[in-house]
Design a protein around this motif. Structure first.
Motif, PDB file in Angstrom:
ATOM      1  N   GLY A 265       8.452 -33.119  31.153  1.00 29.67           N
ATOM      2  CA  GLY A 265       7.963 -33.093  29.783  1.00 29.67           C
ATOM      3  C   GLY A 265       8.932 -33.759  28.828  1.00 29.67           C
ATOM      4  N   THR A 266       8.621 -33.680  27.549  1.00 25.60           N
ATOM      5  CA  THR A 266       9.410 -34.310  26.499  1.00 25.60           C
ATOM      6  C   THR A 266      10.306 -33.281  25.834  1.00 25.60           C
ATOM      7  N   ALA A 267      11.584 -33.583  25.759  1.00 28.88           N
ATOM      8  CA  ALA A 267      12.532 -32.670  25.104  1.00 28.88           C
ATOM      9  C   ALA A 267      12.233 -32.600  23.613  1.00 28.88           C
ATOM     10  N   VAL A 268      12.428 -31.417  23.039  1.00 28.78           N
ATOM     11  CA  VAL A 268      12.140 -31.186  21.630  1.00 28.78           C
ATOM     12  C   VAL A 268      13.444 -30.903  20.898  1.00 28.78           C
ATOM     13  N   ASN A 269      13.665 -31.621  19.814  1.00 29.93           N
ATOM     14  CA  ASN A 269      14.809 -31.382  18.939  1.00 29.93           C
ATOM     15  C   ASN A 269      14.303 -30.968  17.566  1.00 29.93           C
ATOM     16  N   VAL A 270      14.851 -29.899  17.053  1.00 30.93           N
ATOM     17  CA  VAL A 270      14.433 -29.358  15.758  1.00 30.93           C
ATOM     18  C   VAL A 270      15.644 -29.375  14.834  1.00 30.93           C
TER      19      VAL A 270
END
Length: 308
Positions: A265-270
């Motif tokens: 999947g795609t890594a998420v950065n917040v």
């Protein structure tokens, strides 16, 4: 009868020593060798980042070696390196913003010598604010600074920016986030709630969170969990949620806990988190840069009264 020894030679020697400790002025026929040239200011053609750019850089001349006509005294030493950059911040958006800017001062080979962070508050849409950032005091062995650039820029709504340390918002409540701790993929960032007002303030349970992207839009697809038990047991057990009443001058802490695990999947950065201490409280947007990987989870620890 023996006459007392004259005190004139001692007094004269003392006067000479005192004179030697001060700043010596060039004498007759002195060519001024070793004198320090004035600082040089260089215009910088910097494309910048997110509306922030450096416009000029001021560098001190190299310090001269002491000569017969130049002495160094403690009160003549500069308070810092004398390196400074002027910058400008332009708000190209549609909302009032507060900027947090990291400037890096570099040596001739591009290596970082020091970083400085500046907060530029309440920049209105279409407006430009100018300021100065100093490199500050540098270690004696530090390379000579020859260039500077904008390293990082983050923005939050001006009305939701964390208060400066030592100041108190009109609400009487100051919310902030620390720099966090990271170990083997486990991340923990502390949220801090300070009652800087004049009345008691009560919170109960968990802070209320909204995750935001670089454009300050909501980030979907992340499950916000009450407690950190589903994330890890290695950071210690959570305190059970309970009402916490803070008297003026008292503080409470909560925590954000996650794992930076990346699989399919795609890594998420917040980058940003909008925090309300409790329902109905004024929001404060902090910038902890949550690198959530592909886990899709963020654990939240409840408010707990801090030690005074």
């Amino acid at each position: 009868m023996r006459r007392p020894a004259s005190l004139l030679p001692v007094a004269a020697a003392t006067a000479l020593l005192l004179t030697a400790c001060g700043t010596e002025h060039p004498g007759p026929g002195d060519t001024g060798a070793g004198a320090t040239d004035p600082p040089s200011r260089t215009q910088v053609d910097d494309p910048g980042m997110n509306g922030v750019r450096i416009t000029s850089l001021t560098l001190p001349s190299a310090s001269p070696s002491p000569t017969r006509s130049t002495s160094v005294s403690a009160d003549s030493l500069p308070a810092d390196s004398g390196v400074l950059a002027t910058y400008e911040v332009t708000n190209n958006g549609t909302k009032n913003l507060t900027y947090s800017v990291v400037f890096t001062f570099m040596s001739s080979d591009g290596g970082a010598v020091t970083n400085q962070t500046m907060t530029v508050r309440d920049v209105r849409p279409g407006k430009t604010v100018r300021g100065t950032v100093r490199a500050g005091e540098l270690p004696p062995a530090a390379p000579r600074v020859t260039q500077a650039k904008v390293l990082d820029v983050s923005t939050v709504p001006a009305g939701e920016a964390p208060a400066d340390p030592g100041t108190c918002p009109a609400s009487g409540i100051r919310v902030s986030a620390d720099k966090g701790d990271a170990a083997m993929g486990l991340r923990v960032v502390g949220l801090h709630l300070d009652n800087c007002g004049t009345r008691d303030y009560t919170v109960d349970g968990y802070p209320l969170l909204e995750l935001l992207d670089d454009d300050l839009d909501p980030v979907d697809g992340i499950e916000i969990l009450d407690g950190s038990g589903d994330i890890t047991t290695g950071a210690g057990p959570d305190e059970p949620p309970r009402p916490v009443t803070l008297k003026p001058g008292e503080s409470a802490t909560a925590g954000l806990v996650w794992r930076n695990t990346t699989e399919a999947g795609t890594a998420v950065n917040v980058p940003h988190v909008r925090v309300r201490a409790k329902a109905g409280a004024d929001p404060v947007t902090v910038t902890p840069h949550l690198d959530l990987g592909t886990t899709g989870k963020l654990g939240v620890r409840p408010w707990e009264k801090g030690e005074r």
